[in-house]
Design an enzyme around this catalytic site. Structure first.
Site, PDB file in Angstrom:
ATOM      1  N   TYR A 153      -2.165   0.259  10.151  1.00 26.98           N
ATOM      2  CA  TYR A 153      -2.315  -0.461   9.166  1.00 26.98           C
ATOM      3  C   TYR A 153      -0.982  -0.425   8.137  1.00 26.98           C
ATOM      4  O   TYR A 153      -0.445  -1.604   7.562  1.00 26.98           O
ATOM      5  CB  TYR A 153      -3.364   0.230   8.292  1.00 26.98           C
TER       6      TYR A 153
ATOM      7  N   SER B 299       1.068  -1.370   0.034  1.00 25.32           N
ATOM      8  CA  SER B 299      -0.002  -0.011  -0.086  1.00 25.32           C
ATOM      9  C   SER B 299       0.627   1.142   0.179  1.00 25.32           C
ATOM     10  O   SER B 299       1.969   1.459   0.662  1.00 25.32           O
ATOM     11  CB  SER B 299      -0.868   0.042   1.152  1.00 25.32           C
TER      12      SER B 299
ATOM     13  N   GLU C 111       0.177   3.811   1.677  1.00 26.10           N
ATOM     14  CA  GLU C 111       0.310   4.106   3.044  1.00 26.10           C
ATOM     15  C   GLU C 111       1.523   3.813   3.779  1.00 26.10           C
ATOM     16  O   GLU C 111       1.889   4.512   4.893  1.00 26.10           O
ATOM     17  CB  GLU C 111      -0.933   3.508   3.846  1.00 26.10           C
TER      18      GLU C 111
END
Length: 350
Positions: free
Chosen positions: A153, A130, A132
């Site tokens: 996460y 990801s 992120e």
């Protein structure tokens, strides 16, 4: 006939990937969690009775927390390709459930990799990494950008990323990380900000909702169209050598820009309907994500056709239609013009 195993098959990416692989002639197997309520609405239209002679789509109960079941499934199916899309994938929720997020989003990947190693089966592995993971690193971000995760996460995804690299280098596995930036569609979960916005617009037009409550409007994201991104996942496993790739559009806008675009599409002033609720702010924010997709363009010969301004129209139209309202129609026209065949129940890349 190639076989593929997809974790997270009931999610947005899993459903699109399953459709895409079936169109390529694959036999597709999906991992689903046992629950008291059904959560298969995204894949119901491609389900075929497994007793049918032409069945190529099969579902198996299991969980990324259950090592023994993962090993058994890989032994039983002997997949040519495994796509690990399963995760606790909501960033804001990961702050509330950090331990569970770490177990499923992080350790779940290790369990799969270890199951592959123990089985001895030669299979290609795709890990859904990801954007992120980049967190506070300056944009544009590419495969060499340092990770600076800003949520449980993202931390779990960084752990998974490096486990994939470790197993690739240590055990000569064909294992790839796809570092995908935000990618959305009408199948995006309703609690994710993009779908929350477009669904609210449709509800407000229908008179079913008065206000939309959001958090940080200044965060900038690189938003793309999910069906295009699952093709990249497949392309990564078709290369001669395993590697890691950043996938995005190369363009970023703020959440506020996304909101403004969605409301203006139906001739509404967003400022009359949007309220800020502090509970939607993250303890640690990610301010600016923007993909540098030079490597994907060169190696995978891929670049996106749908950008964020077009994506907003596609999603608003779909949510309008879901409520029985007449869509404005630009969304379907955009998909047709981009060479994408889009119907109510199925998306395939031309």
């Amino acid at each position: 006939m190639k076989k593929a195993l997809i974790t997270g098959i009931t999610g947005q990416d899993g459903s699109y990937l399953a459709e895409f692989l079936l169109s390529k002639g694959y036999e597709v197997h999906g991992l689903i969690r046992r629950a008291s309520t059904f959560n298969t609405n995204r894949i119901d239209h491609i389900y075929v009775d497994p007793h049918s002679s032409n069945a190529k789509f099969f579902l198996h109960y299991g969980d990324l927390s259950d090592s023994s079941q993962l090993i058994n499934l890989i032994y039983e199916i002997e997949p040519d390709e495994i796509y690990n899309l399963g995760a606790q994938s909501h960033v804001r929720v990961s702050f509330d459930t950090p331990e569970y997020t770490g177990d499923i989003t992080g350790l779940g990947t290790t369990r799969l990799l270890e199951a592959i190693k123990c089985s001895g089966i030669k299979t290609k592995f795709y890990q859904a990494s990801s954007s992120e993971m980049f967190g506070a690193s300056k944009p544009p971000q590419n495969e060499k950008t340092l990770f600076y995760p800003r949520s449980p996460y993202a931390v779990a995804k960084v752990y998974s990323y490096w486990m994939v690299v470790n197993y690739r280098e240590g055990y000569d596995m064909f294992a790839c990380n796809g570092i995908l930036f935000n990618h959305e569609s009408p199948r995006r979960g309703e609690t994710f900000v993009s779908r929350k916005i477009t669904r609210a617009v449709a509800n407000i037009v229908a008179g079913k909702q008065k206000k939309l409550y959001l958090g940080n409007l200044k965060a900038k994201r690189d938003w793309g169209y999910a069906p295009e991104y699952v093709v990249c996942q497949w392309l990564m496993l078709q290369q001669d050598k395993p590697d890691d790739y950043v996938i995005g559009t190369g363009e970023s806008v703020t959440v506020e820009d996304f909101v403004r675009e969605a409301f203006s599409y139906v001739n509404l002033d967003w400022k009359e309907y949007v309220e800020i609720d502090p509970k939607y702010f993250r303890p640690t924010e990610v301010d600016f994500l923007c993909a540098d997709i030079s490597k994907a363009k060169k190696v995978l010969n891929w670049e996106p056709k749908v950008k964020v301004h077009e994506l907003v129209k596609i999603m608003v139209d779909a949510d309008m239609e879901m409520l029985g309202l007449k869509p404005i129609g630009d969304g379907a026209k955009i998909l047709d013009s981009k060479g994408i065949d889009w119907t109510k129940n199925k998306v395939t890349i031309g």
